[in-house]
Design a protein around this motif. Structure first.
Motif, PDB file in Angstrom:
ATOM      1  N   PRO A 145       0.806  -1.228   0.000  1.00 34.28           N
ATOM      2  CA  PRO A 145       0.000   0.000   0.000  1.00 34.28           C
ATOM      3  C   PRO A 145       0.834   1.270   0.000  1.00 34.28           C
ATOM      4  N   ALA A 146       1.924   1.282   0.766  1.00 31.89           N
ATOM      5  CA  ALA A 146       2.766   2.479   0.793  1.00 31.89           C
ATOM      6  C   ALA A 146       3.379   2.744  -0.576  1.00 31.89           C
ATOM      7  N   ALA A 147       3.891   1.688  -1.217  1.00 28.55           N
ATOM      8  CA  ALA A 147       4.501   1.845  -2.540  1.00 28.55           C
ATOM      9  C   ALA A 147       3.460   2.215  -3.581  1.00 28.55           C
ATOM     10  N   ARG A 148       2.217   1.785  -3.405  1.00 25.16           N
ATOM     11  CA  ARG A 148       1.171   2.159  -4.361  1.00 25.16           C
ATOM     12  C   ARG A 148       0.861   3.652  -4.278  1.00 25.16           C
ATOM     13  N   LEU A 149       0.928   4.202  -3.075  1.00 25.02           N
ATOM     14  CA  LEU A 149       0.617   5.623  -2.928  1.00 25.02           C
ATOM     15  C   LEU A 149       1.720   6.531  -3.451  1.00 25.02           C
ATOM     16  N   LEU A 150       2.947   6.036  -3.503  1.00 29.29           N
ATOM     17  CA  LEU A 150       4.065   6.893  -3.901  1.00 29.29           C
ATOM     18  C   LEU A 150       3.872   7.545  -5.268  1.00 29.29           C
ATOM     19  N   PRO A 151       3.542   6.798  -6.348  1.00 29.76           N
ATOM     20  CA  PRO A 151       3.359   7.480  -7.630  1.00 29.76           C
ATOM     21  C   PRO A 151       2.184   8.441  -7.631  1.00 29.76           C
ATOM     22  N   LEU A 152       1.163   8.173  -6.824  1.00 29.21           N
ATOM     23  CA  LEU A 152       0.017   9.083  -6.756  1.00 29.21           C
ATOM     24  C   LEU A 152       0.404  10.385  -6.053  1.00 29.21           C
TER      25      LEU A 152
END
Length: 565
Positions: free
Chosen positions: A435-442
């Motif tokens: 989840p943390a890595a998914r939010l990074l590009p956003l």
């Protein structure tokens, strides 16, 4: 001595360290030959691109001081003619361009006294004076730096972005209208009929160039129209634009033409003003107040905004007494919100993959499709538009159009199928991340694009057609830097929840004032104004054969675990 030579002389008195800072602010290599020639360097520093780059490094208070000087010069010496205002870029989809040049304008002839600036800003005037030395060091106030204040020539022009004017009516009409629309405006104003489109347009522009006539037209307008035009005419940073889906167009390219709705549908306030030439299309879903109208309606006594203090964030909860317990509670909430956000975006992308969204010809996603998607994922429409915009800017969604079938011999080619929004190849990698890595590009996309994704304007809210704000990127980067500077594990990024993201809107204080030529007092809310991004713009990458209004994603995909730039 003219301003260029005065600046060149001032440059020779700067220390090597001071010159290095100035060159870095303007993006000029230290070793280039221009830097060794003070006169040539002064000429470079006064060009519109160089001044524009310098403005991107300023906070709100310094920008407002420059704007106040420009407005005071206009009030004292009159407006400066401008052949063309700032070209729209980004979501508006207009052809690229820069600011108008400053040929023939000598800045020293429009000097403003320091005392006049302090008086115009009232009780806060003394604080404004404390910022002048810093602006002078940035070469945004020109020598001799005595009791007089002088700006680079481009900042005195309507296209400089400080006076809050739109483009001339002739430019707007030529860009946006065909002959039929010009004749409709001509007829609404009681002119004509002219023998040609050119003659009709000249008649309308000539009428708008008469301030008394413009005020007379506005005096007979409905109260809602007077309030809207008064708010757009107020001094402010950027150009007076408003999000509106009133105008129709069959194209979204740089040379799109717009027409009035045939049935008279749409926003009645915009409709009344547009029919009389007081508003004109400036891109898909955007209308603009022409320069002549703003000049006629602006009250010389309009208060000049100046807010020297940055906004403060205050969070209060029942039972919070500060200390570690409060911090831990806030951190837990942030981590939970971040995890929930990543999950919500995953559900949204899966829904789009299962049922692609069709892009409208006018740009963006149809409101009914957004509402349907919001219902599917169990989110509000505003939140759904936010995640669609961020996913598109992060490169997780992109337009795609199937090729048209080859026509049979002797038959016309079939119309091109509508473009659809689909997950990209990057989606599979993104889905496998935490989840943390998914939010990074956003979060990275949110931090580097000037769109204000959550701004509401009272009309139909269309995803992927978001307004832009020049202050968005510097403010978001400052926010992320402040969060990163916190000690220990105070940020949610240290946990599985990742970095929570959001989109905010900088709203300036409101002022109440009278619209010239009327008895109406309006509350000026700068949130109705759409500003031109002063930041350098990137071209919008598009799939072959697809024209849309998607904003540019970051240049390189951000792999999971990589921090935003």
């Amino acid at each position: 001595m003219n301003s260029t030579k005065a600046l060149a002389t001032w440059l020779t008195r700067r220390t090597p360290e001071q010159l290095t800072v100035l060159l870095e602010e303007r993006g000029l290599p230290h070793g280039r030959s221009d830097a060794a020639d003070p006169l040539r360097l002064a000429e470079l520093l006064l060009t519109a691109p160089s001044v524009r780059l310098a403005l991107t490094g300023l906070d709100r208070a310094r920008l407002q001081v420059l704007a106040a000087v420009a407005v005071l010069a206009e009030r004292r010496y009159g407006p400066v003619a401008d052949a063309a205002g700032p070209a729209l870029t980004g979501f508006a989809g207009r052809r690229p361009g820069g600011w108008a040049g400053a040929d023939g304008l000598e800045p020293s002839e429009r000097a403003v006294e320091r005392a006049d600036l302090a008086a115009a800003l009232g009780p806060l005037g003394a604080r404004a004076l404390t910022l002048l030395d810093d602006l002078a060091a940035r070469a945004l106030l020109l020598p001799p730096h005595g009791s007089s204040l002088v700006l680079p020539a481009v900042l005195y022009r309507p296209s400089g972005g400080l006076l809050g004017y739109g483009r001339p009516a002739e430019v707007l009409y030529s860009d946006a209208y065909l002959a039929a629309q010009v004749r409709l405006v001509e007829d609404s104003l009681g002119l004509g009929p002219a023998r040609s489109r050119e003659e009709a347009q000249r008649g309308v522009v000539a009428l708008l160039r008469d301030p008394a006539t413009v005020r007379e037209v506005v005096a007979g307008a409905p109260e809602a129209v007077v309030r809207l035009l008064g708010s757009l005419a107020a001094p402010g940073l950027g150009s007076p634009r408003l999000s509106s889906g009133y105008f129709r167009s069959e194209d979204t390219g740089p040379f799109a033409k717009y027409r009035f709705p045939p049935d008279g549908s749409g926003d009645p306030t915009v409709a009344w003003a547009a029919a009389r030439g007081l508003l004109a299309p400036a891109g898909p879903g955007v209308v603009e107040l022409p320069y002549e109208v703003g000049l006629a309606l602006r009250d010389p006594s309009w208060p000049l905004p100046f807010e020297p203090d940055p906004p403060t964030a205050v969070a209060e909860r029942d039972g919070d007494t500060g200390g570690d317990a409060s911090t831990g509670h806030a951190l837990a909430e942030a981590q939970a919100a971040a995890t929930a956000s990543a999950s919500r975006v995953e559900v949204l992308l899966r829904a789009v993959a299962a049922r692609p969204l069709t892009l409208r010809k006018a740009g963006g996603i149809a409101v009914r499709d957004t509402a349907r998607l919001a219902k599917e994922i169990g989110a509000g429409e505003a939140q759904t538009r936010l995640w669609l915009d961020l996913a598109a800017n992060a490169g997780l969604l992109a337009p795609h159009r199937e090729p048209s079938p080859a026509p049979a011999r002797g038959r016309r080619p079939a119309p091109a199928p509508a473009a659809q929004l689909l997950p990209t190849a990057r989606y599979d990698t993104w889905l496998a991340a935490s989840p943390a890595a998914r939010l990074l590009p956003l979060v990275a996309a949110w931090a580097v694009t000037p769109e204000v994704f959550t701004r509401e304007h009272g009309g139909p809210e269309v995803a992927l057609t978001t307004p832009q704000d020049r202050t968005a990127v510097p403010l978001r980067r400052s926010l992320l830097a402040a969060l990163a500077s916190r000690a220990g594990d105070a940020g949610a990024g240290s946990a599985e929840g990742g970095h929570p993201g959001g989109a905010g809107n900088c709203a300036k204080g409101n002022a109440t004032t009278r619209v010239p030529g009327t008895d109406t007092h309006v509350q000026v809310d700068p949130r109705t104004r759409q500003t031109d991004p002063l930041l350098p713009q990137r071209a919008v990458p598009r799939a072959p054969g697809v024209t849309t209004t998607l904003a540019a994603p970051p240049e390189e995909p951000l792999p999971p675990g990589e921090p935003p730039p």
